[in-house]
Write a protein that holds these residues in place. Sequence first.
Motif, PDB file in Angstrom:
ATOM      1  N   LEU A  33       0.833  -1.218   0.095  1.00 22.68           N
ATOM      2  CA  LEU A  33      -0.027   0.020   0.067  1.00 22.68           C
ATOM      3  C   LEU A  33       0.868   1.405   0.058  1.00 22.68           C
ATOM      4  O   LEU A  33       0.402   2.454  -0.594  1.00 22.68           O
ATOM      5  CB  LEU A  33      -0.598  -0.085   1.179  1.00 22.68           C
ATOM      6  N   ARG A  34       1.938   1.251   0.431  1.00 27.13           N
ATOM      7  CA  ARG A  34       2.915   2.273   0.627  1.00 27.13           C
ATOM      8  C   ARG A  34       2.768   3.401   1.564  1.00 27.13           C
ATOM      9  O   ARG A  34       3.763   3.891   2.149  1.00 27.13           O
ATOM     10  CB  ARG A  34       3.262   2.738  -0.660  1.00 27.13           C
ATOM     11  N   THR A  35       1.515   3.903   1.356  1.00 22.89           N
ATOM     12  CA  THR A  35       1.037   4.890   2.281  1.00 22.89           C
ATOM     13  C   THR A  35      -0.259   4.629   3.128  1.00 22.89           C
ATOM     14  O   THR A  35      -0.921   3.800   2.801  1.00 22.89           O
ATOM     15  CB  THR A  35       1.104   6.357   1.633  1.00 22.89           C
ATOM     16  N   THR A  37      -3.233   6.663   5.824  1.00 25.22           N
ATOM     17  CA  THR A  37      -4.091   7.700   5.913  1.00 25.22           C
ATOM     18  C   THR A  37      -3.700   8.771   6.992  1.00 25.22           C
ATOM     19  O   THR A  37      -2.558   8.441   7.789  1.00 25.22           O
ATOM     20  CB  THR A  37      -5.540   7.377   6.228  1.00 25.22           C
ATOM     21  N   ALA A  42       0.676   2.791   7.044  1.00 26.06           N
ATOM     22  CA  ALA A  42       0.337   1.857   6.116  1.00 26.06           C
ATOM     23  C   ALA A  42       0.230   0.462   6.704  1.00 26.06           C
ATOM     24  O   ALA A  42      -0.669  -0.283   6.225  1.00 26.06           O
ATOM     25  CB  ALA A  42       1.277   1.862   5.066  1.00 26.06           C
ATOM     26  N   ILE A  73      -8.757   3.801   0.824  1.00 22.54           N
ATOM     27  CA  ILE A  73      -8.530   3.055  -0.189  1.00 22.54           C
ATOM     28  C   ILE A  73      -9.251   3.725  -1.517  1.00 22.54           C
ATOM     29  O   ILE A  73     -10.317   3.839  -1.937  1.00 22.54           O
ATOM     30  CB  ILE A  73      -9.406   1.370  -0.087  1.00 22.54           C
ATOM     31  N   LYS A  77      -4.761   2.468  -4.455  1.00 27.38           N
ATOM     32  CA  LYS A  77      -4.464   1.308  -3.428  1.00 27.38           C
ATOM     33  C   LYS A  77      -5.381   0.190  -3.900  1.00 27.38           C
ATOM     34  O   LYS A  77      -5.198  -1.127  -3.759  1.00 27.38           O
ATOM     35  CB  LYS A  77      -4.663   1.784  -2.047  1.00 27.38           C
ATOM     36  N   CYS A  78      -6.744   0.336  -4.312  1.00 32.57           N
ATOM     37  CA  CYS A  78      -7.552  -0.262  -4.992  1.00 32.57           C
ATOM     38  C   CYS A  78      -6.870  -1.476  -6.182  1.00 32.57           C
ATOM     39  O   CYS A  78      -7.093  -2.530  -5.978  1.00 32.57           O
ATOM     40  CB  CYS A  78      -8.826  -0.001  -5.409  1.00 32.57           C
ATOM     41  N   GLU A  80      -3.637  -1.827  -6.625  1.00 33.97           N
ATOM     42  CA  GLU A  80      -2.573  -2.557  -6.056  1.00 33.97           C
ATOM     43  C   GLU A  80      -3.241  -3.745  -5.600  1.00 33.97           C
ATOM     44  O   GLU A  80      -2.394  -4.920  -5.534  1.00 33.97           O
ATOM     45  CB  GLU A  80      -1.798  -1.834  -5.045  1.00 33.97           C
ATOM     46  N   LEU A  81      -4.153  -3.703  -4.862  1.00 34.62           N
ATOM     47  CA  LEU A  81      -4.584  -4.999  -4.055  1.00 34.62           C
ATOM     48  C   LEU A  81      -5.308  -5.949  -5.284  1.00 34.62           C
ATOM     49  O   LEU A  81      -5.124  -7.223  -5.210  1.00 34.62           O
ATOM     50  CB  LEU A  81      -5.827  -4.694  -3.123  1.00 34.62           C
TER      51      LEU A  81
END
Length: 223
Positions: A33-35, A37, A42, A73, A77-78, A80-81
């Motif tokens: 995720l890298r980062t 909120t 993360a 998300i 990020k969505c 990436e998953l």
Amino acid sequence: MATSTLRRQGPRERMLAHGPTCLTTAELLGIVLRTGTRERNAVELGQMLLDHFNGLKGLLSADASALRQLDGIGPAKCTELLVIRELQRRCALESLNGLPVLNHADKVREYCLAHLGHLPVEHCLALFLDNQLRLICAEEIARGTINQASVYPREIVRSALRHHSCALILAHNHPSGAAHPSASDIRLTRHIRQALALVDIRLLDHIIVTPSQTVSMAERGDL
């Protein structure tokens, strides 16, 4: 290295130094995720996802709309998953290439589970095989309720002939989690087997896939 020193290192540093097995699932997700909120870093975001979806399997089974509903998300990020899940599916397919599938039934089941287990509606998949029972290709042949109104035996025969297939395996998912074939599943499978036999193509199996397991109709004697 002392435990306190390991804890002071970030997940990336620990993974590079000691391998990914030293990290928790949340930490591995944090790297992807890298980062985080404003409220969560993360790793904490990764743990929130695991909690929300009841573990890694549930998370990797979630579709884009379910992921996007969660705070933190966004599109990146969505994506990436979803990429993780697609890579898992392609890895399972790649492991079948060049192998006689009857000698590697576990890999066939692994691929079917990776491809179908997470889907919220029924999908039917055909694995077309050559005369040495090696995979030619995998093709989705129907989606929605799987019955004779949605799966046409003549279309399966046509696809098998187009791929010069000598045998095939069918698979479809039961999103409800019911592991055993229904009476309509058995009737449809036997109808397809008879249609394929007219052109000397064997139906080797029909695999029922749930979110957590697979069941072989051939092993049950239902073909």
